[in-house]
Design a protein around this motif. Structure first.
Motif, short mmCIF file in Angstrom:
data_model
loop_
_atom_site.label_atom_id
_atom_site.label_comp_id
_atom_site.label_asym_id
_atom_site.label_seq_id
_atom_site.Cartn_x
_atom_site.Cartn_y
_atom_site.Cartn_z
N THR A 178 -90.13 -31.27 1.88
CA THR A 178 -91.31 -31.18 2.14
C THR A 178 -91.66 -31.92 3.38
OG1 THR A 178 -91.91 -33.13 1.11
CG2 THR A 178 -91.84 -31.18 -0.35
N TYR A 179 -90.63 -32.17 3.99
CA TYR A 179 -90.83 -32.95 5.50
C TYR A 179 -90.67 -31.87 6.63
CZ TYR A 179 -89.17 -37.02 2.79
OH TYR A 179 -89.20 -38.07 1.99
N GLY A 180 -91.84 -31.88 7.68
CA GLY A 180 -91.68 -31.23 8.84
C GLY A 180 -90.93 -32.24 9.58
N MET A 181 -89.85 -31.76 10.36
CA MET A 181 -88.96 -32.78 11.21
C MET A 181 -88.88 -32.29 12.62
SD MET A 181 -87.70 -34.76 8.93
CE MET A 181 -86.61 -35.46 9.89
N SER A 182 -88.80 -33.20 13.38
CA SER A 182 -88.99 -32.99 15.11
C SER A 182 -88.03 -33.98 15.66
CB SER A 182 -90.23 -33.16 15.73
OG SER A 182 -91.01 -31.75 15.17
N TRP A 183 -87.73 -33.89 16.81
CA TRP A 183 -87.01 -34.66 17.65
C TRP A 183 -87.95 -34.72 18.97
CZ3 TRP A 183 -82.47 -37.13 16.58
CH2 TRP A 183 -81.65 -36.65 15.55
N PHE A 184 -88.00 -36.17 19.29
CA PHE A 184 -88.69 -36.43 20.60
C PHE A 184 -87.49 -37.29 21.62
CE2 PHE A 184 -93.02 -35.45 19.67
CZ PHE A 184 -93.18 -35.34 18.34
N VAL B 278 -89.41 -32.60 21.88
CA VAL B 278 -88.17 -31.70 22.10
C VAL B 278 -88.15 -30.36 21.49
CG1 VAL B 278 -85.48 -31.55 22.25
CG2 VAL B 278 -86.92 -33.88 22.78
N ALA B 279 -87.83 -30.62 19.80
CA ALA B 279 -87.79 -29.70 19.13
C ALA B 279 -88.37 -30.04 17.70
CB ALA B 279 -86.21 -29.19 18.84
N GLY B 280 -88.65 -29.06 16.95
CA GLY B 280 -89.07 -29.36 15.65
C GLY B 280 -88.63 -28.01 14.74
N ILE B 281 -88.70 -28.54 13.33
CA ILE B 281 -88.51 -27.35 12.44
C ILE B 281 -89.39 -27.52 11.29
CG2 ILE B 281 -86.43 -28.75 11.38
CD1 ILE B 281 -85.11 -25.73 11.06
N THR B 282 -89.86 -26.62 10.62
CA THR B 282 -90.62 -26.50 9.57
C THR B 282 -90.10 -27.22 8.26
OG1 THR B 282 -90.66 -24.22 9.05
CG2 THR B 282 -92.50 -25.08 10.20
N TRP B 283 -90.68 -27.09 7.35
CA TRP B 283 -90.09 -28.04 6.04
C TRP B 283 -88.94 -26.94 5.22
CZ3 TRP B 283 -90.92 -25.19 1.19
CH2 TRP B 283 -91.82 -24.25 1.37
N CYS C 223 -85.88 -39.20 16.03
CA CYS C 223 -86.11 -38.34 14.81
C CYS C 223 -87.44 -38.45 14.33
CB CYS C 223 -85.04 -38.48 13.85
SG CYS C 223 -85.32 -37.49 12.60
N ALA C 224 -88.25 -37.58 13.99
CA ALA C 224 -89.73 -37.88 13.60
C ALA C 224 -90.02 -37.11 12.36
CB ALA C 224 -90.71 -37.83 14.49
N ALA C 225 -90.69 -37.51 11.19
CA ALA C 225 -90.76 -36.82 10.16
C ALA C 225 -92.67 -36.87 9.79
CB ALA C 225 -89.99 -37.34 8.89
N ARG C 226 -92.83 -35.90 9.17
CA ARG C 226 -94.31 -35.87 8.47
C ARG C 226 -94.07 -34.88 7.20
NH1 ARG C 226 -98.79 -31.78 10.85
NH2 ARG C 226 -97.50 -29.97 11.49
N ILE C 227 -94.86 -35.51 6.28
CA ILE C 227 -94.79 -34.82 4.88
C ILE C 227 -95.77 -33.56 4.89
CG2 ILE C 227 -95.30 -35.01 2.62
CD1 ILE C 227 -94.21 -37.92 2.59
N THR C 228 -95.43 -32.35 4.92
CA THR C 228 -96.12 -31.12 5.05
C THR C 228 -95.41 -30.05 4.75
OG1 THR C 228 -97.84 -29.89 6.64
CG2 THR C 228 -95.68 -30.86 7.66
N THR C 229 -96.10 -29.10 4.11
CA THR C 229 -95.67 -27.83 3.85
C THR C 229 -96.33 -26.57 4.75
OG1 THR C 229 -97.21 -27.34 2.04
CG2 THR C 229 -94.70 -28.20 1.64
N THR C 230 -96.88 -27.04 6.17
CA THR C 230 -97.34 -26.04 6.83
C THR C 230 -96.13 -25.43 7.49
OG1 THR C 230 -98.80 -25.78 8.69
CG2 THR C 230 -97.54 -27.80 8.55
N ASN C 231 -96.52 -24.35 8.12
CA ASN C 231 -95.52 -23.38 8.90
C ASN C 231 -95.59 -23.47 10.56
OD1 ASN C 231 -93.71 -22.23 6.92
ND2 ASN C 231 -95.30 -21.04 6.34
N TYR C 232 -96.36 -24.61 10.68
CA TYR C 232 -96.53 -25.00 11.89
C TYR C 232 -95.73 -26.24 12.46
CZ TYR C 232 -98.97 -26.89 16.12
OH TYR C 232 -99.31 -27.56 17.29
N VAL C 233 -94.97 -26.09 13.60
CA VAL C 233 -94.66 -27.30 14.05
C VAL C 233 -95.09 -27.87 15.20
CG1 VAL C 233 -92.39 -28.23 15.19
CG2 VAL C 233 -92.23 -26.27 13.69
N SER C 234 -95.64 -29.11 14.80
CA SER C 234 -96.44 -29.90 15.74
C SER C 234 -95.86 -30.59 16.88
CB SER C 234 -97.40 -30.86 15.10
OG SER C 234 -98.24 -31.67 16.09
#
Length: 126
Positions: A31-37, A48-53, A96-107
């Motif tokens: 359930t985590y949206g994940m990204s790299w900064f 840098v890049a992100g990927i949905t849950w 690496c960064a994470a947020r708990i979300t099931t949105t299909n949008y990568v912030s």
């Protein structure tokens, strides 16, 4: 509490490749949206890049499109960043960064991510 641990940084020559990995704690990684900064010396941290849950959507900074690939393995609680054709300007500490979300949008905005790893250094020599 979500804990993130990055690995895989190092020194590489321009044109080379590196793969970063981020392992997350918790049973609900799917359930985590994940990204790299990344943050270069004297500069602000940037997306840098992100990927949905579910891995269905990805987002990349223009500066890395076509060179970097983000992927995730929900069974292993990991998200990877494959970096090819590296340039000296890619030199930075990568987070690496994470947020708990099931949105299909990568912030691409760091303020929406409450969980961060400690960072791993990537240095690209010319």
């Amino acid at each position: 509490q979500v804990q993130l641990v990055e690995s895989g940084g190092g020194l590489v020559q321009a044109g080379g490749s590196l793969s970063l990995s981020c392992k997350a704690s918790g049973r609900t990684f799917s359930t985590y949206g994940m990204s790299w900064f990344r943050q270069a010396p004297g500069k602000e941290r940037e997306f840098v890049a992100g990927i949905t849950w579910n891995g269905d959507n990805t987002n990349y900074a223009d500066s890395v499109k076509g060179r970097f690939t983000i992927s995730r393995d929900n069974a292993k609680n990991t998200v990877d960043l494959q970096m090819n054709s590296l340039k000296p300007e890619d030199t930075a500490v990568y987070y690496c960064a994470a947020r708990i979300t099931t949105t299909n949008y990568v912030s691409p905005f760091e303020y929406v991510y409450p969980y961060w790893g400690q960072g791993t250094q990537v240095t690209v020599s010319s």
